[in-house]
Enzyme design. Structure first.
Site, PDB file in Angstrom:
ATOM      1  N   LYS A 179       0.867  -1.192   0.000  1.00 19.25           N
ATOM      2  CA  LYS A 179       0.000   0.000   0.000  1.00 19.25           C
ATOM      3  C   LYS A 179       0.892   1.225   0.000  1.00 19.25           C
ATOM      4  CE  LYS A 179      -4.380   0.988   0.010  1.00 19.25           C
ATOM      5  NZ  LYS A 179      -5.514   0.172  -0.498  1.00 19.25           N
TER       6      LYS A 179
ATOM      7  N   GLY B  67     -20.302   6.842   1.529  1.00 19.04           N
ATOM      8  CA  GLY B  67     -19.317   7.295   0.550  1.00 19.04           C
ATOM      9  C   GLY B  67     -20.018   7.700  -0.731  1.00 19.04           C
ATOM     10  N   PHE B  68     -19.246   8.313  -1.627  1.00 21.73           N
ATOM     11  CA  PHE B  68     -19.803   8.647  -2.944  1.00 21.73           C
ATOM     12  C   PHE B  68     -18.711   8.535  -3.989  1.00 21.73           C
ATOM     13  CE2 PHE B  68     -18.054  12.972  -3.593  1.00 21.73           C
ATOM     14  CZ  PHE B  68     -17.568  13.236  -2.321  1.00 21.73           C
TER      15      PHE B  68
ATOM     16  N   ASN C  73     -15.450   5.992  -5.841  1.00 20.18           N
ATOM     17  CA  ASN C  73     -15.377   4.909  -6.810  1.00 20.18           C
ATOM     18  C   ASN C  73     -16.138   3.650  -6.355  1.00 20.18           C
ATOM     19  OD1 ASN C  73     -13.464   2.288  -7.388  1.00 20.18           O
ATOM     20  ND2 ASN C  73     -13.837   3.536  -9.203  1.00 20.18           N
ATOM     21  N   VAL C  74     -15.920   3.244  -5.137  1.00 16.39           N
ATOM     22  CA  VAL C  74     -16.517   1.992  -4.660  1.00 16.39           C
ATOM     23  C   VAL C  74     -18.034   2.148  -4.504  1.00 16.39           C
ATOM     24  CG1 VAL C  74     -16.481   0.256  -2.840  1.00 16.39           C
ATOM     25  CG2 VAL C  74     -14.356   1.368  -3.521  1.00 16.39           C
TER      26      VAL C  74
ATOM     27  N   ASP D 165      -6.919   4.209  -4.769  1.00 16.99           N
ATOM     28  CA  ASP D 165      -7.635   4.040  -3.492  1.00 16.99           C
ATOM     29  C   ASP D 165      -8.263   5.412  -3.230  1.00 16.99           C
ATOM     30  OD1 ASP D 165      -7.813   1.960  -1.096  1.00 16.99           O
ATOM     31  OD2 ASP D 165      -7.546   3.903  -0.156  1.00 16.99           O
TER      32      ASP D 165
HETATM   33  P1  NDP Z   1     -12.758   7.613  -3.370  1.00 18.62           P
HETATM   34  O1  NDP Z   1     -11.741   8.646  -3.104  1.00 18.62           O
HETATM   35  O2  NDP Z   1     -13.219   7.397  -4.765  1.00 18.62           O
HETATM   36  O3  NDP Z   1     -14.019   7.859  -2.460  1.00 18.62           O
HETATM   37  C1  NDP Z   1     -14.000   7.831  -1.075  1.00 18.62           C
HETATM   38  C2  NDP Z   1     -15.045   8.794  -0.683  1.00 18.62           C
HETATM   39  O4  NDP Z   1     -15.535   8.589   0.616  1.00 18.62           O
HETATM   40  C3  NDP Z   1     -14.438  10.164  -0.715  1.00 18.62           C
HETATM   41  O5  NDP Z   1     -15.289  11.022  -1.293  1.00 18.62           O
HETATM   42  C4  NDP Z   1     -14.244  10.461   0.747  1.00 18.62           C
HETATM   43  O6  NDP Z   1     -14.220  11.803   1.089  1.00 18.62           O
HETATM   44  C5  NDP Z   1     -15.446   9.827   1.305  1.00 18.62           C
HETATM   45  N1  NDP Z   1     -15.271   9.675   2.731  1.00 18.62           N
HETATM   46  C6  NDP Z   1     -14.144   9.554   3.416  1.00 18.62           C
HETATM   47  N2  NDP Z   1     -14.380   9.501   4.720  1.00 18.62           N
HETATM   48  C7  NDP Z   1     -15.709   9.584   4.838  1.00 18.62           C
HETATM   49  C8  NDP Z   1     -16.567   9.571   5.939  1.00 18.62           C
HETATM   50  N3  NDP Z   1     -16.101   9.502   7.181  1.00 18.62           N
HETATM   51  N4  NDP Z   1     -17.892   9.629   5.717  1.00 18.62           N
HETATM   52  C9  NDP Z   1     -18.372   9.694   4.477  1.00 18.62           C
HETATM   53  N5  NDP Z   1     -17.586   9.736   3.394  1.00 18.62           N
HETATM   54  C10 NDP Z   1     -16.280   9.676   3.569  1.00 18.62           C
HETATM   55  O7  NDP Z   1     -12.200   6.255  -2.758  1.00 18.62           O
HETATM   56  P2  NDP Z   1     -12.667   4.780  -3.035  1.00 18.62           P
HETATM   57  O8  NDP Z   1     -14.104   4.719  -3.359  1.00 18.62           O
HETATM   58  O9  NDP Z   1     -11.679   4.206  -3.970  1.00 18.62           O
HETATM   59  O10 NDP Z   1     -12.413   4.094  -1.628  1.00 18.62           O
HETATM   60  C11 NDP Z   1     -13.420   3.947  -0.625  1.00 18.62           C
HETATM   61  C12 NDP Z   1     -13.039   2.813   0.318  1.00 18.62           C
HETATM   62  O11 NDP Z   1     -12.930   1.599  -0.432  1.00 18.62           O
HETATM   63  C13 NDP Z   1     -11.696   2.963   1.027  1.00 18.62           C
HETATM   64  O12 NDP Z   1     -11.774   2.355   2.289  1.00 18.62           O
HETATM   65  C14 NDP Z   1     -10.752   2.162   0.146  1.00 18.62           C
HETATM   66  O13 NDP Z   1      -9.619   1.732   0.849  1.00 18.62           O
HETATM   67  C15 NDP Z   1     -11.659   1.005  -0.225  1.00 18.62           C
HETATM   68  N6  NDP Z   1     -11.295   0.240  -1.402  1.00 18.62           N
HETATM   69  C16 NDP Z   1     -11.083   0.831  -2.622  1.00 18.62           C
HETATM   70  C17 NDP Z   1     -10.799   0.049  -3.730  1.00 18.62           C
HETATM   71  C18 NDP Z   1     -10.618   0.634  -5.081  1.00 18.62           C
HETATM   72  O14 NDP Z   1     -10.371  -0.130  -6.002  1.00 18.62           O
HETATM   73  N7  NDP Z   1     -10.741   1.921  -5.275  1.00 18.62           N
HETATM   74  C19 NDP Z   1     -10.649  -1.400  -3.616  1.00 18.62           C
HETATM   75  C20 NDP Z   1     -10.968  -1.918  -2.321  1.00 18.62           C
HETATM   76  C21 NDP Z   1     -11.255  -1.122  -1.272  1.00 18.62           C
HETATM   77  P3  NDP Z   1     -12.901  12.376   1.921  1.00 18.62           P
HETATM   78  O15 NDP Z   1     -11.798  12.351   0.930  1.00 18.62           O
HETATM   79  O16 NDP Z   1     -13.220  13.736   2.349  1.00 18.62           O
HETATM   80  O17 NDP Z   1     -12.635  11.563   3.096  1.00 18.62           O
HETATM   81  O1  2IT Z   2      -7.841  -1.706  -1.166  1.00 14.36           O
HETATM   82  C1  2IT Z   2      -7.723  -2.177  -2.319  1.00 14.36           C
HETATM   83  O2  2IT Z   2      -7.833  -3.386  -2.536  1.00 14.36           O
HETATM   84  C2  2IT Z   2      -7.477  -1.254  -3.427  1.00 14.36           C
HETATM   85  N1  2IT Z   2      -7.443  -0.060  -3.191  1.00 14.36           N
HETATM   86  C3  2IT Z   2      -7.234  -1.780  -4.802  1.00 14.36           C
HETATM   87  C4  2IT Z   2      -5.811  -2.220  -4.958  1.00 14.36           C
HETATM   88  C5  2IT Z   2      -5.404  -2.614  -6.344  1.00 14.36           C
HETATM   89  O3  2IT Z   2      -4.203  -2.888  -6.496  1.00 14.36           O
HETATM   90  O4  2IT Z   2      -6.222  -2.671  -7.259  1.00 14.36           O
END
Ligand code: NDP
Ligand code: 2IT
Length: 445
Positions: free
Chosen positions: A124, A235-236, A238-239, A164
């Site tokens: 990471k 959240g809003f 990618n995930v 991430d």
């Molecule tokens: P993004 O940056 O696309 O979105 C995350 C969103 O959630 C941001 O807008 C963030 O805002 C918001 N957020 C953060 N903290 C809070 C909170 N306390 N309450 C409400 N919203 C919040 O990130 P991802 O969608 O990629 O990641 C979301 C989660 O999924 C993380 O835990 C990440 O580790 C996990 N994940 C992501 C993967 C991927 O492929 N992208 C794969 C597996 C897991 P702010 O920046 O202000 O905090």
């Molecule tokens: O937490 C995760 O699994 C990710 N952010 C995705 C990692 C990746 O290498 O695709």
């Protein structure tokens, strides 16, 4: 293995790293029994070797803003374990990023990647850079400066970063451009790339899709499915976006999304153009969801609140770590929620998990339920190696198959005597065994 002794040592060696302690403690508790039944693990000191990262790189990231003012951030890459494949894991850009958060994420990634059945080790990285309010040009300059240090230690067969929180397609583009220039080669070194330059179809949707495929399997163990179910998503980003798409496609109704400013409740359901709007919100770099309620009449904004107070059948926490606490868990159980499936990494606190498991509700941890993101990254790596592109259906089928397989593995290793499926135990044991046995096979490093 004695969990307390190992934890005491870990806390002494890594003071203040509470998220890292939390992640390790959960794994130790789950694997204790199986560890002690296999003396080769103890004699090879597998656990002591697993909880110490292979290496940690921290570096300076200086960059200039649009006014020419200079800023300095800290960059990190933690290469945790590569026993089963090249280091693999995302990059997070968020002001809260520190060593503890990245070590917890890197540690979890070892087991998650192992569960995918693909050859990927755990890593990471990221930075305490805050993308909020930054222009595209500033984000580009930051990414270029970040890669100036990182490029030397990554490569398609050594370490393959991805996105991430705060790192999506745009950031991967700037990072990849800088890598290509510095390394003088065009290889599959990052995943989440654009379709025109080595990316895979479905990768943007994969984490959310995978999470919902996993929830579907969980529900099937109770003879249920997603049709007509009310779903709270947090959240809003990618995930959350990918999860909202798939829930809607499978007949469920997404009623919430959230940001650091609060949550939105939409009684009519968040589907179609409302899901597309999530991408717009994310692209503004403003980091708020309140504008949703101005854009769509059916949306109501609750400032400073979390979506877990809403009466739903299914909850998908997709924002960040420790965003769902004991009281939230109690509220969900009280409202009759039947399934909690983690899209984010470690979004539920240990106390919340205890409430879920105590109530007999279906609960799955992120390292199993959100593994679809990194799994599809693995599929992107495979396509890059073969220099071909699979169709959307081919990637989606493989993703679906991988998630079903992870679910089966959890059931196999996590079913209690009374029939309750402890997905935490199942995921930790299944993920651990492959890595631990590989470490034993390969000798002491
Ligand atoms: P993004 O940056 O696309 O979105 C995350 C969103 O959630 C941001 O807008 C963030 O805002 C918001 N957020 C953060 N903290 C809070 C909170 N306390 N309450 C409400 N919203 C919040 O990130 P991802 O969608 O990629 O990641 C979301 C989660 O999924 C993380 O835990 C990440 O580790 C996990 N994940 C992501 C993967 C991927 O492929 N992208 C794969 C597996 C897991 P702010 O920046 O202000 O905090
Ligand atoms: O937490 C995760 O699994 C990710 N952010 C995705 C990692 C990746 O290498 O695709």
């Amino acid at each position: 293995m004695n969990v307390d002794l190992i934890m005491n040592e870990l806390v002494k060696k890594n003071p203040g790293e509470i998220e890292f302690h939390q992640a390790v403690h959960e794994v130790l508790e789950s694997i204790e029994e199986i560890y002690n039944e296999n003396p080769q693990f103890e004699s090879s000191k597998i656990i002591e070797r697993l909880i110490e990262p292979d290496r940690v790189l921290t570096f300076k990231v200086p960059w200039a803003d649009d006014q020419g003012r200079i800023h300095v951030n800290r960059g990190f890459r933690i290469q945790f374990n590569n026993a089963i494949g090249p280091y693999k894991g995302g990059l997070r850009f968020h002001p809260s990023v520190n060593l503890s958060i990245l070590k917890f994420l890197g540690f979890e990634q070892i087991f998650k990647n192992s569960l995918t059945s693909l050859p990927m080790g755990g890593a990471k990285g990221g930075s305490d850079f805050d993308p909020k309010g930054k222009s595209n040009a500033e984000i580009m300059r930051f990414c270029q400066s970040f890669m100036l240090e990182l490029w030397n230690i990554i490569g398609p067969n050594t370490d393959v970063p991805a996105g991430d929180i705060g790192v999506g397609g745009r950031e991967i583009g700037y990072l990849y451009g800088a890598y290509r220039k510095l390394a003088r080669e065009n290889t599959g070194v990052l995943t989440g790339k654009g379709l025109n330059w080595g990316g895979s179809l479905i990768r943007p949707e994969a984490t959310g899709f995978g999470c919902v495929y996993f929830a579907k399997e969980m529900l099937a163990t109770k003879g249920e499915d997603l049709k007509g179910k009310k779903v709270a998503i947090s959240g809003f980003g990618n995930v959350a976006w990918g999860a909202a798409l798939k829930v809607t496609e499978l007949g469920g109704k997404v009623v919430t999304l959230s940001g650091p400013d609060g949550y939105v409740y939409d009684s009519e359901g968040i589907s179609g153009e409302k899901i597309d709007y999530m991408l717009e919100l994310r692209a503004t770099n403003e980091d708020i969801v309140a504008p949703y309620a101005l854009e769509f009449e059916s949306g109501e904004f609750f400032q400073g609140k979390r979506p877990w107070e809403v009466d739903v059948d299914i909850a998908l926490p997709c924002a960040t770590q420790n965003e769902l606490e004991k009281e939230d868990a109690e509220a969900l159980v009280k409202n009759g929620c039947m399934c909690v499936c983690e899209g984010a990494n470690m979004p539920c606190t240990p106390e919340a998990i205890e409430v879920f498991q105590g109530s007999g509700l279906l609960y799955a941890p992120g390292k199993a339920a959100n593994a679809g993101g990194v799994a599809t990254s693995g599929l992107e790596m495979a396509q890059n190696s073969m220099k071909i592109n699979w169709s959307r259906a081919e990637v989606d089928d493989r993703l679906h198959h991988i998630m079903t397989n992870i679910h089966q593995n959890c059931v196999e290793h996590g079913t209690d005597e009374d029939g309750y499926i402890d997905y935490v135990k199942g995921a930790n044991i299944a993920g651990f065994l492959k890595v631990a046995n590989s470490m034993v096979d390969q000798g002491l490093f």
